[in-house]
Design a protein around this motif. Structure first.
Motif, short mmCIF file in Angstrom:
data_model
loop_
_atom_site.label_atom_id
_atom_site.label_comp_id
_atom_site.label_asym_id
_atom_site.label_seq_id
_atom_site.Cartn_x
_atom_site.Cartn_y
_atom_site.Cartn_z
N ARG A 133 -7.87 9.81 12.62
CA ARG A 133 -9.23 10.30 12.40
C ARG A 133 -9.31 11.79 12.69
O ARG A 133 -8.96 12.24 13.77
CB ARG A 133 -10.22 9.55 13.29
N ASP A 134 -9.74 12.56 11.71
CA ASP A 134 -10.11 13.95 11.92
C ASP A 134 -11.60 13.95 12.18
O ASP A 134 -12.22 12.90 12.28
CB ASP A 134 -9.77 14.79 10.68
N VAL A 135 -12.21 15.11 12.25
CA VAL A 135 -13.63 15.19 12.53
C VAL A 135 -14.44 14.40 11.51
O VAL A 135 -15.31 13.62 11.86
CB VAL A 135 -14.10 16.66 12.58
N ASP A 136 -14.15 14.60 10.23
CA ASP A 136 -14.97 13.96 9.19
C ASP A 136 -14.15 13.17 8.17
O ASP A 136 -14.63 12.89 7.08
CB ASP A 136 -15.83 15.01 8.49
N ARG A 137 -12.90 12.83 8.49
CA ARG A 137 -12.05 12.07 7.56
C ARG A 137 -11.28 11.01 8.33
O ARG A 137 -10.98 11.18 9.51
CB ARG A 137 -11.06 12.98 6.85
N LEU A 138 -10.95 9.94 7.64
CA LEU A 138 -10.14 8.87 8.21
C LEU A 138 -9.03 8.55 7.22
O LEU A 138 -9.30 8.29 6.04
CB LEU A 138 -10.99 7.62 8.45
N THR A 139 -7.78 8.61 7.67
CA THR A 139 -6.64 8.23 6.85
C THR A 139 -6.06 6.96 7.44
O THR A 139 -5.75 6.91 8.64
CB THR A 139 -5.57 9.34 6.84
N VAL A 140 -5.95 5.92 6.62
CA VAL A 140 -5.50 4.62 7.08
C VAL A 140 -4.22 4.24 6.34
O VAL A 140 -4.19 4.21 5.12
CB VAL A 140 -6.58 3.53 6.82
N CYS A 141 -3.17 3.98 7.09
CA CYS A 141 -1.91 3.51 6.52
C CYS A 141 -1.90 1.99 6.68
O CYS A 141 -1.90 1.47 7.78
CB CYS A 141 -0.73 4.14 7.25
N THR A 142 -1.95 1.30 5.56
CA THR A 142 -2.05 -0.16 5.59
C THR A 142 -0.83 -0.78 4.91
O THR A 142 -0.24 -0.19 4.01
CB THR A 142 -3.34 -0.64 4.90
N SER A 143 -0.45 -1.94 5.35
CA SER A 143 0.73 -2.60 4.80
C SER A 143 0.40 -3.44 3.57
O SER A 143 1.31 -3.88 2.88
CB SER A 143 1.36 -3.49 5.86
N GLY A 144 -0.85 -3.64 3.29
CA GLY A 144 -1.24 -4.49 2.17
C GLY A 144 -1.43 -3.73 0.88
O GLY A 144 -1.24 -2.51 0.80
N GLN A 145 -1.81 -4.43 -0.16
CA GLN A 145 -2.01 -3.84 -1.47
C GLN A 145 -3.48 -3.55 -1.77
O GLN A 145 -3.80 -3.04 -2.82
CB GLN A 145 -1.47 -4.79 -2.55
N GLY A 146 -4.37 -3.87 -0.87
CA GLY A 146 -5.80 -3.74 -1.14
C GLY A 146 -6.42 -2.48 -0.57
O GLY A 146 -7.34 -2.54 0.25
N GLY A 147 -5.95 -1.31 -1.00
CA GLY A 147 -6.48 -0.06 -0.48
C GLY A 147 -7.96 0.13 -0.71
O GLY A 147 -8.69 0.61 0.15
N GLY A 203 -0.35 3.56 1.43
CA GLY A 203 0.61 2.48 1.61
C GLY A 203 1.60 2.82 2.69
O GLY A 203 1.84 3.99 3.02
N ALA A 204 2.22 1.81 3.23
CA ALA A 204 3.19 2.01 4.32
C ALA A 204 4.55 2.42 3.80
O ALA A 204 5.39 2.87 4.55
CB ALA A 204 3.30 0.74 5.14
N GLY A 205 4.78 2.28 2.54
CA GLY A 205 6.09 2.62 1.98
C GLY A 205 6.22 2.05 0.59
O GLY A 205 5.24 1.65 -0.02
N PRO A 206 7.44 1.99 0.07
CA PRO A 206 7.62 1.45 -1.27
C PRO A 206 7.28 -0.03 -1.31
O PRO A 206 7.43 -0.73 -0.32
CB PRO A 206 9.10 1.68 -1.55
N PRO A 207 6.78 -0.51 -2.44
CA PRO A 207 6.43 -1.92 -2.54
C PRO A 207 7.65 -2.81 -2.32
O PRO A 207 8.74 -2.49 -2.76
CB PRO A 207 5.90 -2.08 -3.96
N ALA A 208 7.43 -3.87 -1.61
CA ALA A 208 8.48 -4.85 -1.38
C ALA A 208 7.86 -6.24 -1.53
O ALA A 208 6.78 -6.48 -1.05
CB ALA A 208 9.08 -4.69 0.01
#
Length: 53
Positions: A10-24, A46-51
């Motif tokens: 979390r920055d002051v006004d932004r949130l970056t979320v790294c998720t393992s799923g496909q439902g961004g 995404g957390a990385g390349p699709p697997a």
């Protein structure tokens, strides 16, 4: 099988979320509904390349 895990930064006004799923888009919508941030300020990644298959 997708693990149910993620990390966020979390920055002051932004949130970056790294998720393992496909439902961004779903992650963005759910977090926007539960926080003071609009969806435009939430970036799911995404957390990385699709697997899987």
């Amino acid at each position: 099988m997708e693990p149910h895990t993620g990390t966020a930064h979390r920055d002051v006004d932004r949130l970056t979320v790294c998720t393992s799923g496909q439902g961004g888009t779903t992650v963005r919508s759910l977090l926007a509904g539960r926080s003071a941030l609009p969806g435009a300020r939430i970036t799911p990644t995404g957390a990385g390349p699709p697997a899987g298959g």
